[in-house]
Scaffold this motif. Structure first.
Motif, mmCIF file in Angstrom:
data_model
loop_
_atom_site.group_PDB
_atom_site.id
_atom_site.type_symbol
_atom_site.label_atom_id
_atom_site.label_comp_id
_atom_site.label_asym_id
_atom_site.label_seq_id
_atom_site.Cartn_x
_atom_site.Cartn_y
_atom_site.Cartn_z
ATOM 1 N N CYS A 146 8.441 55.852 42.038
ATOM 2 C CA CYS A 146 8.893 56.718 43.125
ATOM 3 C C CYS A 146 10.296 57.227 42.834
ATOM 4 O O CYS A 146 11.045 56.631 42.066
ATOM 5 N N GLU A 147 10.602 58.339 43.441
ATOM 6 C CA GLU A 147 11.917 58.953 43.294
ATOM 7 C C GLU A 147 12.922 58.300 44.230
ATOM 8 O O GLU A 147 14.097 58.188 43.912
ATOM 9 N N ALA A 148 12.448 57.892 45.418
ATOM 10 C CA ALA A 148 13.337 57.288 46.408
ATOM 11 C C ALA A 148 12.517 56.497 47.421
ATOM 12 O O ALA A 148 11.337 56.763 47.624
ATOM 13 N N VAL A 149 13.178 55.520 48.043
ATOM 14 C CA VAL A 149 12.609 54.772 49.162
ATOM 15 C C VAL A 149 13.476 55.090 50.372
ATOM 16 O O VAL A 149 14.697 54.969 50.316
ATOM 17 N N VAL A 150 12.841 55.495 51.470
ATOM 18 C CA VAL A 150 13.599 55.855 52.666
ATOM 19 C C VAL A 150 13.668 54.670 53.628
ATOM 20 O O VAL A 150 12.955 53.677 53.468
ATOM 21 N N GLU A 151 14.558 54.758 54.609
ATOM 22 C CA GLU A 151 14.804 53.651 55.531
ATOM 23 C C GLU A 151 13.547 53.128 56.202
ATOM 24 O O GLU A 151 13.423 51.943 56.472
ATOM 25 N N SER A 152 12.608 54.000 56.492
ATOM 26 C CA SER A 152 11.377 53.589 57.176
ATOM 27 C C SER A 152 10.427 52.819 56.269
ATOM 28 O O SER A 152 9.419 52.295 56.721
ATOM 29 N N GLY A 153 10.733 52.766 54.973
ATOM 30 C CA GLY A 153 9.849 52.120 54.005
ATOM 31 C C GLY A 153 8.953 53.099 53.279
ATOM 32 O O GLY A 153 8.226 52.718 52.369
ATOM 33 N N GLY A 154 8.990 54.352 53.674
ATOM 34 C CA GLY A 154 8.213 55.374 52.987
ATOM 35 C C GLY A 154 8.809 55.681 51.627
ATOM 36 O O GLY A 154 9.932 55.282 51.327
ATOM 37 N N ILE A 155 8.035 56.351 50.822
ATOM 38 C CA ILE A 155 8.519 56.700 49.485
ATOM 39 C C ILE A 155 8.498 58.212 49.297
ATOM 40 O O ILE A 155 7.751 58.926 49.957
ATOM 41 N N VAL A 156 9.338 58.669 48.389
ATOM 42 C CA VAL A 156 9.360 60.059 47.962
ATOM 43 C C VAL A 156 8.885 60.055 46.519
ATOM 44 O O VAL A 156 9.468 59.367 45.677
ATOM 45 N N ASN A 157 7.822 60.792 46.257
ATOM 46 C CA ASN A 157 7.260 60.800 44.915
ATOM 47 C C ASN A 157 6.493 62.096 44.693
ATOM 48 O O ASN A 157 6.422 62.957 45.558
ATOM 49 N N ALA A 158 5.896 62.196 43.514
ATOM 50 C CA ALA A 158 5.123 63.378 43.142
ATOM 51 C C ALA A 158 3.961 63.584 44.108
ATOM 52 O O ALA A 158 3.477 62.640 44.745
ATOM 53 N N VAL A 159 3.506 64.799 44.192
ATOM 54 C CA VAL A 159 2.465 65.189 45.137
ATOM 55 C C VAL A 159 1.197 64.336 45.003
ATOM 56 O O VAL A 159 0.601 63.939 45.984
ATOM 57 N N GLY A 160 0.765 64.024 43.809
ATOM 58 C CA GLY A 160 -0.501 63.314 43.614
ATOM 59 C C GLY A 160 -0.515 61.866 44.039
ATOM 60 O O GLY A 160 -1.589 61.265 44.178
ATOM 61 N N SER A 161 0.622 61.262 44.279
ATOM 62 C CA SER A 161 0.671 59.835 44.621
ATOM 63 C C SER A 161 -0.048 59.519 45.925
ATOM 64 O O SER A 161 -0.709 58.490 46.042
ATOM 65 N N CYS A 162 0.071 60.389 46.896
ATOM 66 C CA CYS A 162 -0.600 60.163 48.179
ATOM 67 C C CYS A 162 -2.117 60.135 47.994
ATOM 68 O O CYS A 162 -2.792 59.237 48.497
ATOM 69 N N GLN A 163 -2.649 61.086 47.256
ATOM 70 C CA GLN A 163 -4.085 61.128 47.030
ATOM 71 C C GLN A 163 -4.567 59.891 46.269
ATOM 72 O O GLN A 163 -5.633 59.349 46.559
ATOM 73 N N ILE A 164 -3.792 59.452 45.300
ATOM 74 C CA ILE A 164 -4.157 58.256 44.544
ATOM 75 C C ILE A 164 -4.206 57.055 45.475
ATOM 76 O O ILE A 164 -5.136 56.244 45.425
ATOM 77 N N ALA A 165 -3.222 56.917 46.358
ATOM 78 C CA ALA A 165 -3.192 55.797 47.302
ATOM 79 C C ALA A 165 -4.368 55.853 48.270
ATOM 80 O O ALA A 165 -4.953 54.814 48.608
ATOM 81 N N LEU A 208 6.738 50.915 42.425
ATOM 82 C CA LEU A 208 7.864 50.369 41.692
ATOM 83 C C LEU A 208 9.027 51.347 41.790
ATOM 84 O O LEU A 208 8.866 52.539 41.550
ATOM 85 N N ALA A 209 10.182 50.813 42.174
ATOM 86 C CA ALA A 209 11.378 51.645 42.312
ATOM 87 C C ALA A 209 12.539 50.945 41.635
ATOM 88 O O ALA A 209 12.576 49.720 41.531
ATOM 89 N N GLU A 210 13.493 51.745 41.184
ATOM 90 C CA GLU A 210 14.718 51.157 40.648
ATOM 91 C C GLU A 210 15.520 50.593 41.801
ATOM 92 O O GLU A 210 15.400 51.004 42.931
ATOM 93 N N ARG A 211 16.340 49.642 41.476
ATOM 94 C CA ARG A 211 17.176 49.085 42.554
ATOM 95 C C ARG A 211 18.575 49.559 42.446
ATOM 96 O O ARG A 211 19.016 50.116 41.511
#
Length: 99
Positions: free
Chosen positions: A64-83, A96-99
């Protein structure tokens, strides 16, 4: 994410990877080259073929590119469909995100 897979492989875990092409930039093709260079079996699938391959996997890993306060993630468009497909097949999804 790639470093986590490489570390698991080096520790002796048996790993094989399915990776989507990740168009338009083709990042999945670069991932496949890196996996092959490190002796990890890797199959590239079309972005639209996730459901076809899902019954062959034990779990799904996405970065993921980022993790937001709510626990959501920011990532490429296809990640949602894969999930969504992974959920339909009762496969665990790990981000997996960097810390």
């Amino acid at each position: 994410m790639i470093n986590a897979i490489l570390a698991a492989h080096r520790s002796g875990k048996r790993i094989s990877v399915y990776v989507t092409e990740a168009r338009p930039r083709g990042l999945g093709l670069k991932t496949q080259e890196l996996m092959a260079a490190n002796g990890i079996p890797c199959t590239v699938i079309l972005d639209s073929a996730v459901a076809y391959a899902m019954d062959k996997v034990d779990m799904v890993l996405v970065g993921c590119e980022a993790v937001v306060e709510s626990g959501g993630i920011v990532n490429a468009v296809g990640s949602c469909q894969i999930a969504i497909v992974a959920n339909a097949y009762n496969k665990p999804v790990h981000v997996l995100a960097e810390r």
